[in-house]
Structures are given as structure tokens and as C-alpha cells.
Design a protein around this motif. Structure first.
Motif, mmCIF file in Angstrom:
data_model
loop_
_atom_site.group_PDB
_atom_site.id
_atom_site.type_symbol
_atom_site.label_atom_id
_atom_site.label_comp_id
_atom_site.label_asym_id
_atom_site.label_seq_id
_atom_site.Cartn_x
_atom_site.Cartn_y
_atom_site.Cartn_z
ATOM 1 N N MET A 24 -19.144 -10.444 25.136
ATOM 2 C CA MET A 24 -18.130 -10.501 26.179
ATOM 3 C C MET A 24 -17.137 -11.638 25.940
ATOM 4 S SD MET A 24 -18.590 -7.907 27.991
ATOM 5 C CE MET A 24 -17.446 -8.261 29.288
ATOM 6 N N VAL A 25 -17.601 -12.775 25.473
ATOM 7 C CA VAL A 25 -16.696 -13.888 25.188
ATOM 8 C C VAL A 25 -15.752 -13.516 24.048
ATOM 9 C CG1 VAL A 25 -16.602 -16.243 24.279
ATOM 10 C CG2 VAL A 25 -18.195 -15.676 26.110
ATOM 11 N N THR A 26 -16.277 -12.875 23.018
ATOM 12 C CA THR A 26 -15.448 -12.462 21.883
ATOM 13 C C THR A 26 -14.386 -11.456 22.324
ATOM 14 O OG1 THR A 26 -17.308 -12.811 20.392
ATOM 15 C CG2 THR A 26 -15.492 -11.464 19.571
ATOM 16 N N ARG A 27 -14.796 -10.461 23.081
ATOM 17 C CA ARG A 27 -13.838 -9.457 23.564
ATOM 18 C C ARG A 27 -12.800 -10.081 24.481
ATOM 19 N NH1 ARG A 27 -17.845 -4.335 24.841
ATOM 20 N NH2 ARG A 27 -18.363 -3.902 22.665
ATOM 21 N N ALA A 29 -11.727 -13.206 24.415
ATOM 22 C CA ALA A 29 -10.811 -14.013 23.604
ATOM 23 C C ALA A 29 -9.806 -13.119 22.879
ATOM 24 C CB ALA A 29 -11.595 -14.852 22.604
ATOM 25 N N ILE A 30 -10.273 -11.998 22.363
ATOM 26 C CA ILE A 30 -9.377 -11.058 21.681
ATOM 27 C C ILE A 30 -8.355 -10.502 22.671
ATOM 28 C CG2 ILE A 30 -9.271 -8.799 20.549
ATOM 29 C CD1 ILE A 30 -11.961 -9.553 19.203
ATOM 30 N N ALA A 31 -8.818 -10.167 23.887
ATOM 31 C CA ALA A 31 -7.904 -9.636 24.911
ATOM 32 C C ALA A 31 -6.841 -10.671 25.274
ATOM 33 C CB ALA A 31 -8.690 -9.214 26.145
ATOM 34 N N ILE A 34 -4.292 -10.873 22.390
ATOM 35 C CA ILE A 34 -3.420 -9.689 22.402
ATOM 36 C C ILE A 34 -2.416 -9.777 23.544
ATOM 37 C CG2 ILE A 34 -3.391 -7.194 22.830
ATOM 38 C CD1 ILE A 34 -5.999 -7.052 21.196
ATOM 39 N N PHE A 35 -2.877 -10.221 24.723
ATOM 40 C CA PHE A 35 -1.975 -10.372 25.864
ATOM 41 C C PHE A 35 -0.886 -11.405 25.568
ATOM 42 C CE2 PHE A 35 -0.964 -12.362 29.997
ATOM 43 C CZ PHE A 35 -0.399 -11.255 30.613
ATOM 44 N N LEU A 36 -1.249 -12.515 24.960
ATOM 45 C CA LEU A 36 -0.253 -13.538 24.642
ATOM 46 C C LEU A 36 0.753 -13.058 23.595
ATOM 47 C CD1 LEU A 36 -2.480 -16.747 24.613
ATOM 48 C CD2 LEU A 36 -0.790 -16.056 26.340
ATOM 49 N N VAL A 37 0.292 -12.310 22.617
ATOM 50 C CA VAL A 37 1.212 -11.747 21.622
ATOM 51 C C VAL A 37 2.144 -10.757 22.294
ATOM 52 C CG1 VAL A 37 1.330 -10.256 19.588
ATOM 53 C CG2 VAL A 37 -0.307 -12.147 19.646
ATOM 54 N N PHE A 38 1.613 -9.947 23.191
ATOM 55 C CA PHE A 38 2.426 -8.982 23.942
ATOM 56 C C PHE A 38 3.502 -9.715 24.756
ATOM 57 C CE2 PHE A 38 3.022 -6.479 27.868
ATOM 58 C CZ PHE A 38 3.607 -5.351 27.309
ATOM 59 N N LEU A 39 3.115 -10.787 25.436
ATOM 60 C CA LEU A 39 4.097 -11.561 26.209
ATOM 61 C C LEU A 39 5.161 -12.176 25.304
ATOM 62 C CD1 LEU A 39 2.007 -13.472 28.883
ATOM 63 C CD2 LEU A 39 3.623 -11.625 29.247
ATOM 64 N N ALA A 40 4.770 -12.645 24.137
ATOM 65 C CA ALA A 40 5.730 -13.251 23.216
ATOM 66 C C ALA A 40 6.715 -12.194 22.692
ATOM 67 C CB ALA A 40 4.987 -13.903 22.048
ATOM 68 N N LEU A 41 6.237 -10.983 22.480
ATOM 69 C CA LEU A 41 7.125 -9.927 21.971
ATOM 70 C C LEU A 41 8.103 -9.460 23.055
ATOM 71 C CD1 LEU A 41 4.608 -7.772 19.905
ATOM 72 C CD2 LEU A 41 6.386 -9.305 19.046
ATOM 73 N N ILE A 42 7.690 -9.473 24.292
ATOM 74 C CA ILE A 42 8.564 -9.035 25.377
ATOM 75 C C ILE A 42 9.635 -10.072 25.647
ATOM 76 C CG2 ILE A 42 8.644 -8.642 27.864
ATOM 77 C CD1 ILE A 42 6.063 -7.155 27.631
ATOM 78 N N ASN A 43 9.289 -11.332 25.549
ATOM 79 C CA ASN A 43 10.229 -12.411 25.867
ATOM 80 C C ASN A 43 11.229 -12.534 24.824
ATOM 81 O OD1 ASN A 43 10.801 -14.042 27.942
ATOM 82 N ND2 ASN A 43 9.160 -15.492 27.565
#
Length: 43
Positions: A24-27, A29-31, A34-43
Motif C-alpha cells: 500500500m505504501v508503494t502504490r 507513493a506511485i500514485a 503520477i498525480f504530481l507529474v499530471f499537475l506539472a503537465l497541466i500547469n
């Protein structure tokens, strides 16, 4: 007082709990990554 023999306790439940926690910790952290990369691509 009972005699204690090192390594004789059944720890399968603890091992399963630990493996579930690590999974659960690994998943999580991956989530987050991915969320931070998604936010960086939108901005």
C-alpha cells in the motif's frame, strides 16, 4: 514462566500484514508521483 525458544513463534499473520503495508505504501507513493507529474503537465 514458560520456556521461550527463539524462532518458534508462528509469524505468518505478521508477515502478511507487513507485506500488505509495504504494498500500500508503494502504490500510494506511485500514485502521488503520477498525480504530481499530471499537475506539472497541466500547469
Amino acid at each position: 514462566m514458560a520456556e521461550h525458544k527463539h524462532g518458534s513463534m508462528d509469524i505468518t499473520v505478521q508477515e502478511e500484514t507487513f507485506n500488505g503495508f509495504i504494498t500500500m505504501v508503494t502504490r500510494g507513493a506511485i500514485a502521488v508521483v503520477i498525480f504530481l507529474v499530471f499537475l506539472a503537465l497541466i500547469n
